[in-house]
Design a protein around this motif. Sequence first.
Motif, PDB file in Angstrom:
ATOM      1  N   ILE A  51       0.860  -1.182   0.000  1.00  0.00           N
ATOM      2  CA  ILE A  51       0.000   0.000   0.000  1.00  0.00           C
ATOM      3  C   ILE A  51       0.896   1.231   0.000  1.00  0.00           C
ATOM      4  CG2 ILE A  51      -1.751   1.305   1.257  1.00  0.00           C
ATOM      5  CD1 ILE A  51      -2.603  -1.361   2.540  1.00  0.00           C
ATOM      6  N   VAL A  52       0.691   2.127  -0.959  1.00  0.00           N
ATOM      7  CA  VAL A  52       1.401   3.408  -1.025  1.00  0.00           C
ATOM      8  C   VAL A  52       0.413   4.481  -0.586  1.00  0.00           C
ATOM      9  CG1 VAL A  52       2.634   5.050  -2.484  1.00  0.00           C
ATOM     10  CG2 VAL A  52       2.859   2.589  -2.903  1.00  0.00           C
ATOM     11  N   VAL A  53       0.745   5.231   0.468  1.00  0.00           N
ATOM     12  CA  VAL A  53      -0.235   6.143   1.056  1.00  0.00           C
ATOM     13  C   VAL A  53       0.402   7.486   1.400  1.00  0.00           C
ATOM     14  CG1 VAL A  53       0.195   5.073   3.326  1.00  0.00           C
ATOM     15  CG2 VAL A  53      -1.851   6.466   2.993  1.00  0.00           C
ATOM     16  N   ASP A  54      -0.346   8.553   1.153  1.00  0.00           N
ATOM     17  CA  ASP A  54       0.026   9.888   1.614  1.00  0.00           C
ATOM     18  C   ASP A  54      -0.775  10.171   2.886  1.00  0.00           C
ATOM     19  OD1 ASP A  54       0.708  12.492   2.085  1.00  0.00           O
ATOM     20  OD2 ASP A  54       0.038  13.265   0.135  1.00  0.00           O
ATOM     21  N   LEU A  55      -0.076  10.299   4.027  1.00  0.00           N
ATOM     22  CA  LEU A  55      -0.743  10.491   5.307  1.00  0.00           C
ATOM     23  C   LEU A  55      -0.983  11.952   5.653  1.00  0.00           C
ATOM     24  CD1 LEU A  55       1.138   7.842   7.491  1.00  0.00           C
ATOM     25  CD2 LEU A  55      -1.153   7.663   6.511  1.00  0.00           C
ATOM     26  N   VAL A  80       4.842   5.043   2.883  1.00  0.00           N
ATOM     27  CA  VAL A  80       4.295   6.398   2.984  1.00  0.00           C
ATOM     28  C   VAL A  80       5.014   7.278   1.971  1.00  0.00           C
ATOM     29  CG1 VAL A  80       3.976   8.412   4.447  1.00  0.00           C
ATOM     30  CG2 VAL A  80       3.686   6.119   5.411  1.00  0.00           C
ATOM     31  N   LEU A  81       4.251   7.869   1.062  1.00  0.00           N
ATOM     32  CA  LEU A  81       4.782   8.784   0.050  1.00  0.00           C
ATOM     33  C   LEU A  81       4.144  10.140   0.288  1.00  0.00           C
ATOM     34  CD1 LEU A  81       6.447   9.152  -2.598  1.00  0.00           C
ATOM     35  CD2 LEU A  81       4.341   8.577  -3.844  1.00  0.00           C
ATOM     36  N   THR A  82       4.904  11.096   0.831  1.00  0.00           N
ATOM     37  CA  THR A  82       4.296  12.335   1.313  1.00  0.00           C
ATOM     38  C   THR A  82       5.306  13.474   1.334  1.00  0.00           C
ATOM     39  OG1 THR A  82       3.099  13.298   3.187  1.00  0.00           O
ATOM     40  CG2 THR A  82       4.844  11.732   3.699  1.00  0.00           C
ATOM     41  N   ASP A 111      11.754   5.358  -9.030  1.00  0.00           N
ATOM     42  CA  ASP A 111      12.239   5.181  -7.661  1.00  0.00           C
ATOM     43  C   ASP A 111      11.168   4.500  -6.813  1.00  0.00           C
ATOM     44  OD1 ASP A 111      14.647   6.412  -8.227  1.00  0.00           O
ATOM     45  OD2 ASP A 111      13.956   8.400  -7.598  1.00  0.00           O
ATOM     46  N   LEU A 112       9.932   4.941  -6.964  1.00  0.00           N
ATOM     47  CA  LEU A 112       8.838   4.381  -6.175  1.00  0.00           C
ATOM     48  C   LEU A 112       8.641   2.901  -6.487  1.00  0.00           C
ATOM     49  CD1 LEU A 112       6.538   4.738  -4.177  1.00  0.00           C
ATOM     50  CD2 LEU A 112       5.082   5.483  -6.069  1.00  0.00           C
ATOM     51  N   ILE A 113       8.716   2.541  -7.747  1.00  0.00           N
ATOM     52  CA  ILE A 113       8.569   1.132  -8.127  1.00  0.00           C
ATOM     53  C   ILE A 113       9.675   0.300  -7.496  1.00  0.00           C
ATOM     54  CG2 ILE A 113       8.716  -0.472 -10.069  1.00  0.00           C
ATOM     55  CD1 ILE A 113       7.204   1.603 -11.727  1.00  0.00           C
ATOM     56  N   ALA A 114      10.900   0.831  -7.484  1.00  0.00           N
ATOM     57  CA  ALA A 114      12.015   0.115  -6.865  1.00  0.00           C
ATOM     58  C   ALA A 114      11.781  -0.063  -5.366  1.00  0.00           C
ATOM     59  CB  ALA A 114      13.327   0.860  -7.119  1.00  0.00           C
ATOM     60  N   ILE A 115      11.260   0.975  -4.723  1.00  0.00           N
ATOM     61  CA  ILE A 115      10.986   0.903  -3.283  1.00  0.00           C
ATOM     62  C   ILE A 115       9.875  -0.100  -3.002  1.00  0.00           C
ATOM     63  CG2 ILE A 115      10.070   2.203  -1.322  1.00  0.00           C
ATOM     64  CD1 ILE A 115      11.568   4.653  -2.461  1.00  0.00           C
ATOM     65  N   VAL A 116       8.824  -0.087  -3.820  1.00  0.00           N
ATOM     66  CA  VAL A 116       7.716  -1.028  -3.653  1.00  0.00           C
ATOM     67  C   VAL A 116       8.234  -2.458  -3.742  1.00  0.00           C
ATOM     68  CG1 VAL A 116       5.654  -1.952  -4.783  1.00  0.00           C
ATOM     69  CG2 VAL A 116       5.875   0.513  -4.386  1.00  0.00           C
ATOM     70  N   ARG A 117       9.060  -2.727  -4.715  1.00  0.00           N
ATOM     71  CA  ARG A 117       9.626  -4.073  -4.849  1.00  0.00           C
ATOM     72  C   ARG A 117      10.501  -4.412  -3.644  1.00  0.00           C
ATOM     73  NH1 ARG A 117      10.615  -3.404 -11.150  1.00  0.00           N
ATOM     74  NH2 ARG A 117       8.948  -4.725 -11.960  1.00  0.00           N
ATOM     75  N   GLY A 118      11.254  -3.428  -3.179  1.00  0.00           N
ATOM     76  CA  GLY A 118      12.152  -3.673  -2.052  1.00  0.00           C
ATOM     77  C   GLY A 118      11.423  -3.997  -0.759  1.00  0.00           C
ATOM     78  N   VAL A 119      10.379  -3.225  -0.444  1.00  0.00           N
ATOM     79  CA  VAL A 119       9.668  -3.472   0.815  1.00  0.00           C
ATOM     80  C   VAL A 119       8.944  -4.810   0.778  1.00  0.00           C
ATOM     81  CG1 VAL A 119       9.410  -1.017   1.317  1.00  0.00           C
ATOM     82  CG2 VAL A 119       7.572  -2.219   0.112  1.00  0.00           C
ATOM     83  N   ARG A 120       8.501  -5.212  -0.398  1.00  0.00           N
ATOM     84  CA  ARG A 120       7.850  -6.520  -0.497  1.00  0.00           C
ATOM     85  C   ARG A 120       8.833  -7.645  -0.192  1.00  0.00           C
ATOM     86  NH1 ARG A 120       3.421  -8.872   0.868  1.00  0.00           N
ATOM     87  NH2 ARG A 120       3.130 -10.854  -0.202  1.00  0.00           N
TER      88      ARG A 120
END
Length: 252
Positions: A51-55, A80-82, A111-120
């Motif tokens: 889940i990518v979320v702006d808080l 969290v992307l904010t 960058d976001l796609i790389a981070i998403v893959r990394g956290v998974r």
Amino acid sequence: MRVFLIDQQGMLAEALAARLATARTLALVGCAPPTAPDLFATVDAARPQVIVVDLAPVASTIAGFLSRLVAAAPDARVVVLTDDQDPARIAVAARWGVAAWVAKQDCSTDDLIAIVRGVREGMAYFRPEQIGFVLEALRTEIDRARVTSTPLDVLSLREQDVLRGIVDGKPGSQIARELFLSVNTVRTHTHNIFGKLQVHSRLEAAAVARAAGMTPRVAPSEQALAHNLRHAKPWRNGSGEHTALNNSTPYR
């Protein structure tokens, strides 16, 4: 990989969806603003893995928001992307298991796609200046747990809510209805409870909970029944003595 985006900016969702369409193994399975009234039910139904979320729009209630988000998707990793870089809120997010806190202005779609893959894959992403606040927050939680630890402290707040329903003897469907969750989410929480408490059944989980001080909540009708049983009078029939409730006719 199934990705759900929670953001007020529709343009970001469109850009991310277009980019994910060209990225193998990644798919945007849903998008909603953080203030949507049916957000958590939508997340639950989408079954995201990340889940990518702006808080920022819910900054004043970040703990409550994250608790409901984690309950809706207990197996998902949260990024969290904010533009919000408040250290206190970053620390709160870390306590709730957020895997990454990324500044929008410093993050491209790639960058976001790389981070998403990394956290998974189990990685975490925080800026170097944020690490100190995160570690201090987690250290405080550990110190507090050492002083007031019980077997139930390993459970999340939502898992404790589900466990309380189990202790009360409620079926999963009733627990789901009372907590505004899906039956599948309650089932996932129950499996997590079994694993964390190292038990294999609802009965064993309830026994551990009661030993830790979680007592069942008795409904008024049950209280009345318990009162009647305590004041029951014996009666006899041909097969021996039995117990009957006051002012009631025994079963024969």
